[in-house]
Design a protein around this motif. Structure first.
Motif, short mmCIF file in Angstrom:
data_model
loop_
_atom_site.label_atom_id
_atom_site.label_comp_id
_atom_site.label_asym_id
_atom_site.label_seq_id
_atom_site.Cartn_x
_atom_site.Cartn_y
_atom_site.Cartn_z
N GLU A 97 57.33 30.17 7.37
CA GLU A 97 55.65 30.68 7.19
C GLU A 97 54.64 30.07 7.50
OE1 GLU A 97 56.00 33.34 3.27
OE2 GLU A 97 57.08 35.13 5.07
N ASP A 98 54.87 28.44 6.63
CA ASP A 98 53.96 27.04 6.31
C ASP A 98 53.61 27.21 8.28
OD1 ASP A 98 53.41 27.84 4.33
OD2 ASP A 98 54.65 25.87 2.99
N LEU A 99 54.67 27.05 8.72
CA LEU A 99 55.13 26.41 10.57
C LEU A 99 54.31 27.54 10.94
CD1 LEU A 99 58.40 25.23 10.86
CD2 LEU A 99 56.15 23.77 10.77
N MET A 100 54.31 28.56 11.33
CA MET A 100 53.50 29.62 11.58
C MET A 100 52.02 29.98 10.89
SD MET A 100 56.20 32.78 10.82
CE MET A 100 55.02 34.50 11.88
N SER A 101 51.39 29.94 10.05
CA SER A 101 50.18 29.47 9.72
C SER A 101 49.90 28.23 10.62
CB SER A 101 50.36 29.23 8.40
OG SER A 101 48.75 29.08 7.92
N THR A 102 49.92 26.99 10.84
CA THR A 102 49.52 26.01 10.89
C THR A 102 49.98 26.04 12.21
OG1 THR A 102 51.42 24.06 9.28
CG2 THR A 102 50.14 23.68 11.96
N LEU A 103 50.68 26.63 12.93
CA LEU A 103 50.48 27.10 14.79
C LEU A 103 49.48 28.20 15.03
CD1 LEU A 103 53.91 26.65 15.62
CD2 LEU A 103 52.51 24.62 16.26
N ASP A 104 49.19 28.66 13.83
CA ASP A 104 48.26 29.92 14.27
C ASP A 104 47.11 29.66 14.25
OD1 ASP A 104 47.59 33.64 15.28
OD2 ASP A 104 46.69 32.57 12.93
N GLY A 105 46.80 28.99 13.40
CA GLY A 105 45.39 28.05 13.41
C GLY A 105 44.75 27.48 14.33
N ALA A 106 46.09 26.33 14.82
CA ALA A 106 45.72 25.07 15.85
C ALA A 106 45.46 26.76 17.35
CB ALA A 106 47.33 24.33 15.89
N GLY A 107 45.85 27.53 17.43
CA GLY A 107 45.77 29.01 18.70
C GLY A 107 47.13 27.91 19.33
N HIS A 108 47.95 28.29 18.64
CA HIS A 108 48.95 28.42 19.18
C HIS A 108 50.30 29.39 18.78
CE1 HIS A 108 47.31 25.08 21.71
NE2 HIS A 108 48.02 23.78 20.59
N PRO A 109 49.93 30.11 18.30
CA PRO A 109 51.18 30.78 17.18
C PRO A 109 52.24 31.85 17.76
CG PRO A 109 49.55 33.22 18.87
CD PRO A 109 48.98 31.60 18.71
N ALA A 110 53.18 31.94 16.83
CA ALA A 110 54.41 31.62 16.78
C ALA A 110 55.52 33.19 16.34
CB ALA A 110 55.07 30.12 16.42
N GLU A 111 56.57 33.49 17.19
CA GLU A 111 57.05 34.47 15.88
C GLU A 111 57.49 33.65 15.02
OE1 GLU A 111 56.69 37.14 16.67
OE2 GLU A 111 55.08 37.63 17.95
N MET A 112 57.76 34.62 13.90
CA MET A 112 59.01 33.57 12.54
C MET A 112 60.50 33.80 13.29
SD MET A 112 59.78 33.38 10.32
CE MET A 112 58.88 34.65 8.72
N HIS A 113 60.99 34.76 14.77
CA HIS A 113 62.24 34.11 15.19
C HIS A 113 62.47 33.59 15.53
CE1 HIS A 113 61.01 36.63 18.20
NE2 HIS A 113 61.48 36.09 19.03
N ASP A 114 61.51 32.97 16.82
CA ASP A 114 61.61 32.14 17.27
C ASP A 114 61.74 30.18 17.16
OD1 ASP A 114 61.57 32.77 20.05
OD2 ASP A 114 59.82 33.22 19.55
N LEU A 115 60.41 30.38 15.71
CA LEU A 115 60.30 28.76 14.63
C LEU A 115 61.93 29.03 14.06
CD1 LEU A 115 57.13 29.31 12.93
CD2 LEU A 115 58.08 27.67 15.08
N LEU A 116 62.54 29.74 13.82
CA LEU A 116 63.92 29.66 13.33
C LEU A 116 64.53 29.37 13.50
CD1 LEU A 116 63.93 33.02 11.25
CD2 LEU A 116 63.86 30.59 9.97
N LYS A 117 64.29 29.44 15.85
CA LYS A 117 65.30 29.57 16.27
C LYS A 117 65.13 27.62 16.68
CE LYS A 117 66.62 31.56 20.26
NZ LYS A 117 66.20 31.91 22.00
N ALA A 118 63.64 27.07 16.31
CA ALA A 118 63.83 26.18 16.40
C ALA A 118 64.44 24.78 15.46
CB ALA A 118 62.43 26.15 16.12
#
Length: 325
Positions: A97-118
């Motif tokens: 969730e921290d990674l999602m928040s970071t990317l969202d703030g940078a203008g690169h929003p990500a889905e939870m399942h994609d980040l889990l895959k990464a």
């Protein structure tokens, strides 16, 4: 077959035309080529080249190249996380969730399942080795679309660990390599290269020269003439002994229901993998007093004992020596 996405070096943030041209001048066209050496060795060898330094290679460009390898991340997301100091170790341990928040703030929003895959991809690569393999012909020209196999362990006929295909410059990138004995095979246009080696959990580059014939079968005459690159089975279909050519070598595996089980010391192409065929014969058709592992010769509608074991034969071929009976 594992597909590899190759990125131009200018995809990396901070590498412009001048640096890219300097890298191209030393044969580095893709960011993935930065992963084929230990970081400090690569950084020191490229320092002072077109504005490259040990510091920007170690802290910026190599980390970006690594995170570009992760499924689930877009190019922009991977580059952003790398520039924030993330690597495989930190990424796999980060709160999703921290990674999602970071990317969202940078203008690169990500889905939870994609980040889990990464994060899973980062964990699989963490403290594992990387092989950058280049396949060339006998004139040392790159061979595109060659198939590269990792065999584990060499000559045992047990497993094809991975299969890759080279890009237009002859490169294949092999990741998540564990330490241990193995062998690398490459095939293209009936030519082969074979290299037994000890793999390590580090980055390494190597070249495979397609300097061997890649026949469909291993017969007595071919074995005596010289070494043949060994391949291993993905499946084991039954064949009729009478359909095999004179001179075919077979390994005796043991008895089953009063029949001897024979594995043909022989390979045939099957889609993108290799297979070894098996057959069985009545006990009366076998040479007397043979043990499992014996290497037999089919000729004149009869089986004879070569006096070698299949292991001895494989070791002999791997060492580059001909078989003698």
């Amino acid at each position: 077959m594992i597909d590899t996405t190759w990125h131009d070096t200018q995809v990396l943030n901070g590498i412009g035309p001048v640096m890219a041209e300097a890298l191209t001048g030393v044969g580095i066209h893709h960011s993935e080529q930065l992963l084929g050496h230990p970081d400090i060795v690569l950084a020191q060898s490229l320092a002072d080249l077109g504005g490259l330094t040990v510091e920007n290679l170690m802290a910026e460009f190599i980390p970006q190249a690594r995170l570009l390898r992760l499924d689930g991340l877009s190019e922009a997301q991977a580059l952003d996380l790398a520039q924030r100091g993330h690597n495989y170790g930190t990424l796999m341990l980060s709160d999703t969730e921290d990674l999602m928040s970071t990317l969202d703030g940078a203008g690169h929003p990500a889905e939870m399942h994609d980040l889990l895959k990464a994060q899973l991809g980062a964990a699989q690569r963490y403290q594992k080795g990387t092989l950058l393999v280049r396949v060339v012909d006998p004139d040392l020209q790159p061979v595109a679309d060659a198939e590269v196999f990792i065999i584990d362990p060499p000559g045992s006929g047990t497993a094809v660990a991975w299969t890759y295909r080279t890009n237009q410059r002859g490169y294949a990138l092999i990741e998540m390599v564990s330490a241990g004995q193995s062998a690398i095979l490459a095939f293209a246009d009936d030519r082969a290269a074979y290299l037994p080696m000890a793999l390590t959990a580090q980055a390494r580059s190597l070249m495979l020269v397609l300097d061997r014939d890649a026949p469909d079968g291993i017969t007595h005459d071919e074995a005596v003439d010289g070494p043949v690159a060994m391949a291993v089975p993905a499946s084991r279909p039954q064949v009729d002994l009478a359909d095999l050519a004179d001179g075919t070598l077979l390994e005796y595996s043991g008895m089953h229901e009063n029949h001897g089980v024979l594995t043909v010391f022989f390979r045939k192409r099957f889609k993108l993998t290799w297979r070894i065929e098996i057959t069985s014969v009545p006990q009366d058709d076998l040479p007397a007093e043979i043990n499992p592992g014996a290497l037999l010769l089919w000729t004149g509608n009869a089986l004879t004992d070569t006096g070698l074991t299949s292991l001895e034969a494989r070791l002999t071929l791997m060492q580059g020596d001909p078989l003698t009976f």
